[in-house]
Write a protein that holds these residues in place. Sequence first.
Motif, PDB file in Angstrom:
ATOM      1  N   ALA A 192      -7.128 -78.242  36.812  1.00  0.00           N
ATOM      2  CA  ALA A 192      -6.861 -77.643  35.503  1.00  0.00           C
ATOM      3  C   ALA A 192      -5.510 -78.113  34.996  1.00  0.00           C
ATOM      4  CB  ALA A 192      -6.893 -76.113  35.589  1.00  0.00           C
ATOM      5  N   THR A 193      -5.358 -78.089  33.690  1.00  0.00           N
ATOM      6  CA  THR A 193      -4.083 -78.422  33.063  1.00  0.00           C
ATOM      7  C   THR A 193      -3.759 -77.362  32.014  1.00  0.00           C
ATOM      8  OG1 THR A 193      -5.149 -79.808  31.386  1.00  0.00           O
ATOM      9  CG2 THR A 193      -4.377 -80.917  33.400  1.00  0.00           C
ATOM     10  N   ALA A 194      -2.474 -77.235  31.715  1.00  0.00           N
ATOM     11  CA  ALA A 194      -2.017 -76.325  30.669  1.00  0.00           C
ATOM     12  C   ALA A 194      -0.606 -76.712  30.272  1.00  0.00           C
ATOM     13  CB  ALA A 194      -2.047 -74.876  31.135  1.00  0.00           C
ATOM     14  N   THR A 195      -0.182 -76.245  29.132  1.00  0.00           N
ATOM     15  CA  THR A 195       1.199 -76.421  28.675  1.00  0.00           C
ATOM     16  C   THR A 195       1.803 -75.047  28.436  1.00  0.00           C
ATOM     17  OG1 THR A 195       0.681 -78.536  27.608  1.00  0.00           O
ATOM     18  CG2 THR A 195       2.690 -77.414  26.905  1.00  0.00           C
ATOM     19  N   LEU A 196       2.961 -74.800  29.049  1.00  0.00           N
ATOM     20  CA  LEU A 196       3.701 -73.559  28.824  1.00  0.00           C
ATOM     21  C   LEU A 196       4.931 -73.841  27.974  1.00  0.00           C
ATOM     22  CD1 LEU A 196       3.832 -71.905  32.384  1.00  0.00           C
ATOM     23  CD2 LEU A 196       2.093 -71.636  30.608  1.00  0.00           C
ATOM     24  N   VAL A 197       5.300 -72.874  27.160  1.00  0.00           N
ATOM     25  CA  VAL A 197       6.576 -72.923  26.442  1.00  0.00           C
ATOM     26  C   VAL A 197       7.507 -71.973  27.182  1.00  0.00           C
ATOM     27  CG1 VAL A 197       7.750 -72.525  24.245  1.00  0.00           C
ATOM     28  CG2 VAL A 197       5.417 -73.475  24.274  1.00  0.00           C
ATOM     29  N   ARG A 198       8.509 -72.522  27.874  1.00  0.00           N
ATOM     30  CA  ARG A 198       9.287 -71.686  28.790  1.00  0.00           C
ATOM     31  C   ARG A 198      10.114 -70.627  28.071  1.00  0.00           C
ATOM     32  NH1 ARG A 198      14.488 -74.056  29.778  1.00  0.00           N
ATOM     33  NH2 ARG A 198      14.720 -76.055  28.736  1.00  0.00           N
ATOM     34  N   SER A 199      10.500 -70.898  26.814  1.00  0.00           N
ATOM     35  CA  SER A 199      11.261 -69.874  26.087  1.00  0.00           C
ATOM     36  C   SER A 199      10.413 -68.641  25.793  1.00  0.00           C
ATOM     37  CB  SER A 199      11.848 -70.452  24.798  1.00  0.00           C
ATOM     38  OG  SER A 199      10.828 -70.952  23.960  1.00  0.00           O
ATOM     39  N   ASP A 200       9.074 -68.786  25.794  1.00  0.00           N
ATOM     40  CA  ASP A 200       8.201 -67.617  25.631  1.00  0.00           C
ATOM     41  C   ASP A 200       8.390 -66.619  26.768  1.00  0.00           C
ATOM     42  OD1 ASP A 200       7.102 -68.656  23.329  1.00  0.00           O
ATOM     43  OD2 ASP A 200       5.204 -69.271  24.260  1.00  0.00           O
ATOM     44  N   PHE A 201       8.887 -67.119  27.902  1.00  0.00           N
ATOM     45  CA  PHE A 201       9.081 -66.275  29.086  1.00  0.00           C
ATOM     46  C   PHE A 201      10.571 -66.055  29.367  1.00  0.00           C
ATOM     47  CE2 PHE A 201       4.967 -68.304  29.388  1.00  0.00           C
ATOM     48  CZ  PHE A 201       4.140 -67.272  29.765  1.00  0.00           C
ATOM     49  N   GLU A 202      11.391 -66.232  28.314  1.00  0.00           N
ATOM     50  CA  GLU A 202      12.853 -66.061  28.407  1.00  0.00           C
ATOM     51  C   GLU A 202      13.451 -66.950  29.492  1.00  0.00           C
ATOM     52  OE1 GLU A 202      13.863 -61.904  28.571  1.00  0.00           O
ATOM     53  OE2 GLU A 202      12.766 -61.463  26.731  1.00  0.00           O
ATOM     54  N   ALA A 237      -7.325 -75.701  30.796  1.00  0.00           N
ATOM     55  CA  ALA A 237      -8.457 -76.606  30.626  1.00  0.00           C
ATOM     56  C   ALA A 237      -8.910 -77.017  32.022  1.00  0.00           C
ATOM     57  CB  ALA A 237      -8.047 -77.819  29.808  1.00  0.00           C
ATOM     58  N   ALA A 238     -10.041 -76.481  32.466  1.00  0.00           N
ATOM     59  CA  ALA A 238     -10.459 -76.598  33.861  1.00  0.00           C
ATOM     60  C   ALA A 238     -11.681 -77.502  34.020  1.00  0.00           C
ATOM     61  CB  ALA A 238     -10.771 -75.217  34.423  1.00  0.00           C
ATOM     62  N   THR A 239     -11.727 -78.153  35.193  1.00  0.00           N
ATOM     63  CA  THR A 239     -12.856 -79.005  35.565  1.00  0.00           C
ATOM     64  C   THR A 239     -13.328 -78.621  36.956  1.00  0.00           C
ATOM     65  OG1 THR A 239     -12.008 -80.866  34.264  1.00  0.00           O
ATOM     66  CG2 THR A 239     -13.615 -81.380  35.977  1.00  0.00           C
ATOM     67  N   LEU A 240     -14.626 -78.427  37.113  1.00  0.00           N
ATOM     68  CA  LEU A 240     -15.212 -78.250  38.442  1.00  0.00           C
ATOM     69  C   LEU A 240     -15.390 -79.641  39.041  1.00  0.00           C
ATOM     70  CD1 LEU A 240     -16.692 -76.681  40.715  1.00  0.00           C
ATOM     71  CD2 LEU A 240     -18.775 -76.907  39.347  1.00  0.00           C
ATOM     72  N   GLU A 298     -20.652 -79.689  31.003  1.00  0.00           N
ATOM     73  CA  GLU A 298     -21.400 -79.462  32.245  1.00  0.00           C
ATOM     74  C   GLU A 298     -20.493 -79.053  33.391  1.00  0.00           C
ATOM     75  OE1 GLU A 298     -24.107 -82.469  33.473  1.00  0.00           O
ATOM     76  OE2 GLU A 298     -25.122 -82.561  31.539  1.00  0.00           O
ATOM     77  N   THR A 299     -19.266 -79.583  33.418  1.00  0.00           N
ATOM     78  CA  THR A 299     -18.335 -79.265  34.512  1.00  0.00           C
ATOM     79  C   THR A 299     -16.978 -78.820  33.994  1.00  0.00           C
ATOM     80  OG1 THR A 299     -17.619 -81.583  34.661  1.00  0.00           O
ATOM     81  CG2 THR A 299     -19.452 -80.889  36.094  1.00  0.00           C
ATOM     82  N   THR A 300     -16.879 -78.473  32.720  1.00  0.00           N
ATOM     83  CA  THR A 300     -15.584 -78.114  32.142  1.00  0.00           C
ATOM     84  C   THR A 300     -15.630 -76.751  31.466  1.00  0.00           C
ATOM     85  OG1 THR A 300     -16.094 -79.273  30.074  1.00  0.00           O
ATOM     86  CG2 THR A 300     -14.918 -80.524  31.779  1.00  0.00           C
ATOM     87  N   ALA A 301     -14.470 -76.115  31.412  1.00  0.00           N
ATOM     88  CA  ALA A 301     -14.360 -74.801  30.765  1.00  0.00           C
ATOM     89  C   ALA A 301     -12.907 -74.539  30.413  1.00  0.00           C
ATOM     90  CB  ALA A 301     -14.877 -73.700  31.684  1.00  0.00           C
ATOM     91  N   ASN A 302     -12.697 -73.700  29.415  1.00  0.00           N
ATOM     92  CA  ASN A 302     -11.369 -73.180  29.110  1.00  0.00           C
ATOM     93  C   ASN A 302     -11.262 -71.785  29.713  1.00  0.00           C
ATOM     94  OD1 ASN A 302     -10.511 -75.438  27.649  1.00  0.00           O
ATOM     95  ND2 ASN A 302     -11.391 -74.657  25.749  1.00  0.00           N
TER      96      ASN A 302
END
Length: 194
Positions: free
Chosen positions: A156-166, A135-138, A114-118
Amino acid sequence: MKKTLLAAALMSLPFAAMAEPEAYKLDASHSQILFSYNHLGYSTTWGMFSGFEGDIQFDQENPANSSVTVSFPVRSMFTGWEGRFEHFMSADFFGAAEDEMVTFTSTAIEVTGETTANITGDLTLNGITKPVTLAATLNQAGDHPMEGKPWAGFDATATLVRSDFELGMFAPFVSDEVQLQISLEAMKVMETDS
């Protein structure tokens, strides 16, 4: 004949009757991105970006029809310690020029509750563009009690892999994964604002 008349009547309805996303602008004073990573197993180290700009096309009735774009200078990063900031801006990491930007542009929104979305989009960081999912919440949408116009707030939350961005220097001792925590407020763009 009746079906033909009904179809003609439906075709004549104004398209304006269909809901459209509404333009919102980020409230820079209440929008921030926190990032954190594990430092050698001893601590969690934090940094932040704030005061940035962005636009949201917000369709409250059909959130999947919404979109978001955000951009900010890499050098607006706040680490709380000048030496760490200078190291991040050095050739070991960003080698960032004054005008180097981080950008995020959504490409798809999948409603999950109801209040969440990717929110999936293209993140450009260190000159490299990769897909990222938030992963977002209104949190709330409605008239702002002090501003007197429509307002919306999101986390919102997320996980980045920093080596993906050199940006993988010292991994895995300093964690390659970076956790993002995002909180945004946005105000509806009114005709009187333009």
